[in-house]
Design a protein around this motif. Structure first.
Motif, PDB file in Angstrom:
ATOM      1  N   LYS A 377       0.837  -1.213   0.000  1.00 52.72           N
ATOM      2  CA  LYS A 377       0.000   0.000   0.000  1.00 52.72           C
ATOM      3  C   LYS A 377       0.869   1.259   0.000  1.00 52.72           C
ATOM      4  O   LYS A 377       0.607   2.224  -0.745  1.00 52.72           O
ATOM      5  CB  LYS A 377      -0.922  -0.013   1.222  1.00 52.72           C
ATOM      6  CG  LYS A 377      -1.768   1.241   1.396  1.00 52.72           C
ATOM      7  CD  LYS A 377      -1.159   2.187   2.422  1.00 52.72           C
ATOM      8  CE  LYS A 377      -1.983   3.444   2.585  1.00 52.72           C
ATOM      9  NZ  LYS A 377      -1.309   4.470   3.401  1.00 52.72           N
ATOM     10  N   VAL A 378       1.911   1.278   0.829  1.00 50.36           N
ATOM     11  CA  VAL A 378       2.790   2.451   0.909  1.00 50.36           C
ATOM     12  C   VAL A 378       3.491   2.700  -0.429  1.00 50.36           C
ATOM     13  O   VAL A 378       3.553   3.840  -0.917  1.00 50.36           O
ATOM     14  CB  VAL A 378       3.823   2.278   2.046  1.00 50.36           C
ATOM     15  CG1 VAL A 378       4.866   3.404   1.995  1.00 50.36           C
ATOM     16  CG2 VAL A 378       3.135   2.279   3.400  1.00 50.36           C
ATOM     17  N   MET A 379       3.999   1.646  -1.032  1.00 49.18           N
ATOM     18  CA  MET A 379       4.727   1.800  -2.294  1.00 49.18           C
ATOM     19  C   MET A 379       3.795   2.141  -3.454  1.00 49.18           C
ATOM     20  O   MET A 379       4.131   2.967  -4.315  1.00 49.18           O
ATOM     21  CB  MET A 379       5.503   0.517  -2.615  1.00 49.18           C
ATOM     22  CG  MET A 379       6.624   0.206  -1.626  1.00 49.18           C
ATOM     23  SD  MET A 379       7.829   1.546  -1.476  1.00 49.18           S
ATOM     24  CE  MET A 379       8.509   1.581  -3.144  1.00 49.18           C
ATOM     25  N   LEU A 380       2.629   1.535  -3.485  1.00 47.98           N
ATOM     26  CA  LEU A 380       1.713   1.752  -4.601  1.00 47.98           C
ATOM     27  C   LEU A 380       0.943   3.059  -4.465  1.00 47.98           C
ATOM     28  O   LEU A 380       0.909   3.870  -5.402  1.00 47.98           O
ATOM     29  CB  LEU A 380       0.742   0.565  -4.707  1.00 47.98           C
ATOM     30  CG  LEU A 380      -0.313   0.650  -5.817  1.00 47.98           C
ATOM     31  CD1 LEU A 380       0.368   0.661  -7.185  1.00 47.98           C
ATOM     32  CD2 LEU A 380      -1.298  -0.505  -5.722  1.00 47.98           C
ATOM     33  N   VAL A 381       0.330   3.261  -3.315  1.00 42.83           N
ATOM     34  CA  VAL A 381      -0.548   4.440  -3.136  1.00 42.83           C
ATOM     35  C   VAL A 381       0.263   5.677  -2.795  1.00 42.83           C
ATOM     36  O   VAL A 381       0.190   6.700  -3.492  1.00 42.83           O
ATOM     37  CB  VAL A 381      -1.600   4.164  -2.042  1.00 42.83           C
ATOM     38  CG1 VAL A 381      -2.465   5.419  -1.802  1.00 42.83           C
ATOM     39  CG2 VAL A 381      -2.482   2.979  -2.424  1.00 42.83           C
ATOM     40  N   ASP A 382       1.037   5.591  -1.700  1.00 44.05           N
ATOM     41  CA  ASP A 382       1.721   6.791  -1.219  1.00 44.05           C
ATOM     42  C   ASP A 382       2.858   7.233  -2.143  1.00 44.05           C
ATOM     43  O   ASP A 382       3.067   8.437  -2.333  1.00 44.05           O
ATOM     44  CB  ASP A 382       2.276   6.538   0.195  1.00 44.05           C
ATOM     45  CG  ASP A 382       1.189   6.325   1.212  1.00 44.05           C
ATOM     46  OD1 ASP A 382       0.744   7.298   1.833  1.00 44.05           O
ATOM     47  OD2 ASP A 382       0.733   5.166   1.373  1.00 44.05           O
ATOM     48  N   ARG A 383       3.608   6.292  -2.711  1.00 45.21           N
ATOM     49  CA  ARG A 383       4.740   6.680  -3.549  1.00 45.21           C
ATOM     50  C   ARG A 383       4.339   6.886  -5.007  1.00 45.21           C
ATOM     51  O   ARG A 383       4.609   7.949  -5.590  1.00 45.21           O
ATOM     52  CB  ARG A 383       5.854   5.623  -3.461  1.00 45.21           C
ATOM     53  CG  ARG A 383       7.089   5.999  -4.298  1.00 45.21           C
ATOM     54  CD  ARG A 383       8.212   5.023  -4.088  1.00 45.21           C
ATOM     55  NE  ARG A 383       9.331   5.326  -4.961  1.00 45.21           N
ATOM     56  CZ  ARG A 383      10.262   6.257  -4.702  1.00 45.21           C
ATOM     57  NH1 ARG A 383      10.196   6.967  -3.589  1.00 45.21           N
ATOM     58  NH2 ARG A 383      11.253   6.482  -5.547  1.00 45.21           N
ATOM     59  N   LEU A 384       3.675   5.894  -5.612  1.00 40.79           N
ATOM     60  CA  LEU A 384       3.391   5.967  -7.054  1.00 40.79           C
ATOM     61  C   LEU A 384       2.152   6.818  -7.356  1.00 40.79           C
ATOM     62  O   LEU A 384       2.220   7.753  -8.145  1.00 40.79           O
ATOM     63  CB  LEU A 384       3.214   4.559  -7.616  1.00 40.79           C
ATOM     64  CG  LEU A 384       4.457   3.651  -7.555  1.00 40.79           C
ATOM     65  CD1 LEU A 384       4.147   2.281  -8.127  1.00 40.79           C
ATOM     66  CD2 LEU A 384       5.615   4.302  -8.304  1.00 40.79           C
ATOM     67  N   ILE A 385       1.020   6.484  -6.747  1.00 39.41           N
ATOM     68  CA  ILE A 385      -0.231   7.187  -7.076  1.00 39.41           C
ATOM     69  C   ILE A 385      -0.210   8.628  -6.574  1.00 39.41           C
ATOM     70  O   ILE A 385      -0.569   9.564  -7.296  1.00 39.41           O
ATOM     71  CB  ILE A 385      -1.444   6.423  -6.513  1.00 39.41           C
ATOM     72  CG1 ILE A 385      -1.556   5.043  -7.178  1.00 39.41           C
ATOM     73  CG2 ILE A 385      -2.728   7.219  -6.725  1.00 39.41           C
ATOM     74  CD1 ILE A 385      -2.693   4.198  -6.658  1.00 39.41           C
ATOM     75  N   MET A 386       0.201   8.810  -5.299  1.00 42.53           N
ATOM     76  CA  MET A 386       0.214  10.167  -4.738  1.00 42.53           C
ATOM     77  C   MET A 386       1.488  10.929  -5.094  1.00 42.53           C
ATOM     78  O   MET A 386       1.577  12.132  -4.831  1.00 42.53           O
ATOM     79  CB  MET A 386       0.047  10.086  -3.211  1.00 42.53           C
ATOM     80  CG  MET A 386      -1.276   9.444  -2.786  1.00 42.53           C
ATOM     81  SD  MET A 386      -1.502   9.378  -0.993  1.00 42.53           S
ATOM     82  CE  MET A 386      -1.566  11.119  -0.599  1.00 42.53           C
ATOM     83  N   GLY A 387       2.484  10.235  -5.630  1.00 42.29           N
ATOM     84  CA  GLY A 387       3.692  10.896  -6.102  1.00 42.29           C
ATOM     85  C   GLY A 387       4.554  11.505  -5.022  1.00 42.29           C
ATOM     86  O   GLY A 387       5.187  12.548  -5.240  1.00 42.29           O
ATOM     87  N   ASN A 388       4.593  10.882  -3.858  1.00 38.93           N
ATOM     88  CA  ASN A 388       5.398  11.397  -2.753  1.00 38.93           C
ATOM     89  C   ASN A 388       6.790  10.759  -2.819  1.00 38.93           C
ATOM     90  O   ASN A 388       7.000   9.618  -2.408  1.00 38.93           O
ATOM     91  CB  ASN A 388       4.724  11.065  -1.420  1.00 38.93           C
ATOM     92  CG  ASN A 388       5.372  11.780  -0.245  1.00 38.93           C
ATOM     93  OD1 ASN A 388       6.487  12.288  -0.356  1.00 38.93           O
ATOM     94  ND2 ASN A 388       4.663  11.846   0.868  1.00 38.93           N
ATOM     95  N   ASP A 389       7.748  11.501  -3.341  1.00 35.22           N
ATOM     96  CA  ASP A 389       9.096  10.962  -3.521  1.00 35.22           C
ATOM     97  C   ASP A 389       9.824  10.719  -2.209  1.00 35.22           C
ATOM     98  O   ASP A 389      10.816   9.978  -2.166  1.00 35.22           O
ATOM     99  CB  ASP A 389       9.933  11.925  -4.385  1.00 35.22           C
ATOM    100  CG  ASP A 389       9.382  12.044  -5.804  1.00 35.22           C
ATOM    101  OD1 ASP A 389       8.763  11.054  -6.264  1.00 35.22           O
ATOM    102  OD2 ASP A 389       9.542  13.111  -6.420  1.00 35.22           O
TER     103      ASP A 389
END
Length: 458
Positions: A377-389
């Motif tokens: 969830k962290v890698m898919l949603v927070d990093r990729l979908i939400m774009g939080n580098d």
């Protein structure tokens, strides 16, 4: 059922206005006492005595028992001493005790004044037993037999005295006031001969409780052994009364309601929800709310101590609610399961080791599963979908690992605190969701920032 009561209530109001009392009586005599009490609950207090007088004497007493204490008090004030005496004559002792316990002193004096001397003596004796004990919920009205009595004599005694007893299905065999056996009416009716003596057909393998046995334990025993009534004896095995199934059901309802209120962070109330004023609800809720609000200060202190870590990597703050909520939910699952097992008598403090080992294994499985889902969830949603580098693989590892450790800690806290509370003599329900959630919140933050500091070099 509520809609039916409202319909009957409206009909009675119309009939009262038209003064069609015979029609009202015809309606009421067809109803169950509990339904009559439900209808009376919505009737104006000044109309209650009139409706009550329309009921046959026995039905009036049965309906009176089913009424809430507020209606009972209002009705007592509106009827004459003669009418009150007639009601008292029809009541069983345990029902009379329940009513006396709910009434103010001036009403109690009037009730006792109208009770016959024998009932008054029995009421006073029962009131002397500790609250929530078997003695406080028992009735002294039961069928007594002797071992040398014949089956024919026993049946004759039941016919003569049974009308005044709360239950006649099980009869109790006494010898010099000592309980030596029980015999059911079924056994009496199916006995080969009326000349057979009671001691030849009675059951001598007895299940009893003492006057000081906790009422919840009494109800649990009746459920375990499928009893309609259980005998209550004193320290010398002399029989003093019985607890019937309907009283045990009331105990179960009261105890369950009390546990639910405590588990929800409220002090128990004797009033129903609709009869409780906003101020009543405030008084029952504010102590726990205040305590939990103050205890939440610890979580604030923990966050304050790690302000520099949060400033260095602000994305960590976004995962705090998820970690705290998951920990609280995990702890609540364990605590509720253990509290329920304790209330049913399935667990003792000696089982603490078994409980901890089982919860550890459960926590490891749940924690591993949640940790993997959290990482994804962290890698898919927070990093990729939400774009939080700022959310890196190491951050995802920290959050996932924290979640696994938090679940383990939460389940250990959730299973041990209720058992410790029980051991120390407290109600295990006190250690339920609100209390455990507060403790787990603090633990989850300590674990989170500890792991983050170590792995992310903050």
């Amino acid at each position: 059922m509520a809609e039916h009561s409202v319909t009957v209530e409206n009909t009675l109001q119309t009939l009262l206005t038209d003064k069609k009392y015979s029609t009202i009586r015809d309606i009421l005599v067809t109803m169950n006492p509990a339904d009559i009490a439900a209808v009376f609950a919505g009737v104006e207090s000044d109309k209650l005595p009139l409706l009550f007088r329309l009921l046959p004497k026995e039905l009036a007493a049965e309906s009176f028992v089913e009424m809430e204490s507020e209606e009972q008090e209002s009705l007592i004030k509106g009827i004459s001493d003669k009418e009150l005496r007639q009601v008292m004559d029809e009541l069983y002792v345990d029902d009379a005790v329940d009513i006396v316990e709910e009434m103010p002193a001036n009403v109690v004096q009037r009730i006792l004044a109208q009770a016959d001397p024998e009932m008054r003596k029995e009421i006073n004796e029962i009131l002397q037993y500790p609250e929530d004990s078997a003695g406080s919920v028992m009735t002294t009205e039961y069928v007594k037999l002797t071992p040398d009595m014949t089956v024919g004599d026993a049946i004759l005694r039941i016919r003569r005295t049974g009308v005044d007893k709360e239950t006649i299905y099980t009869c109790y065999v006494l010898q010099n006031r000592l309980l030596v056996g029980t015999v059911s009416v079924k056994s009496l009716l199916l006995a080969p001969s009326d000349l057979q003596t009671i001691d030849s057909i009675m059951e001598s393998n007895l299940i009893t409780v003492t006057t000081h046995t906790d009422q919840e334990e009494v109800a649990r025993m009746m459920s375990k052994y499928n009893l309609l009534a259980i005998p209550v004896v004193d320290g010398d095995n002399r029989m003093v009364g019985i607890v019937t199934f309907d009283d045990a059901m009331d105990v179960v309802e009261e105890e369950t309601t009390e546990d639910m209120e405590i588990m929800a962070g409220m002090t128990p109330s004797d009033k129903t929800y609709l009869r409780s004023s906003p101020f009543d609800l405030f008084l029952h809720r504010i102590p726990w709310l205040s305590l939990l609000m103050i205890s939440a200060t610890f979580t604030g202190m923990i966050i304050s101590n790690f302000e520099k870590a949060l400033a260095a990597m602000t994305c960590l703050a976004a995962f705090i609610p998820m970690l705290m909520d998951t920990g609280g939910n995990s702890g609540s699952q364990s605590s509720v399961t253990v509290i329920r097992a304790l209330s049913l008598g399935e667990l003792e403090f000696s089982d603490l080791g078994k409980v901890i080992w089982k919860e550890i294994r459960t926590a490891l499985i749940c924690g591993a599963c949640l940790s993997v889902l959290c990482f994804a969830k962290v890698m898919l949603v927070d990093r990729l979908i939400m774009g939080n580098d700022e959310v890196s693989i190491m951050v995802a590892v920290v959050v996932g690992l924290t979640l696994a450790v938090t679940v383990l800690c939460a389940k250990l806290v959730g299973c041990t605190l209720p058992m410790l509370a029980k051991k120390l003599g407290f109600d295990p329900a006190v250690m339920a969701s609100p209390f455990i959630t507060t403790i787990v919140d603090a633990l989850s933050l300590l674990v989170y920032f500890g792991i983050a500091t170590a792995l992310l070099k903050l």
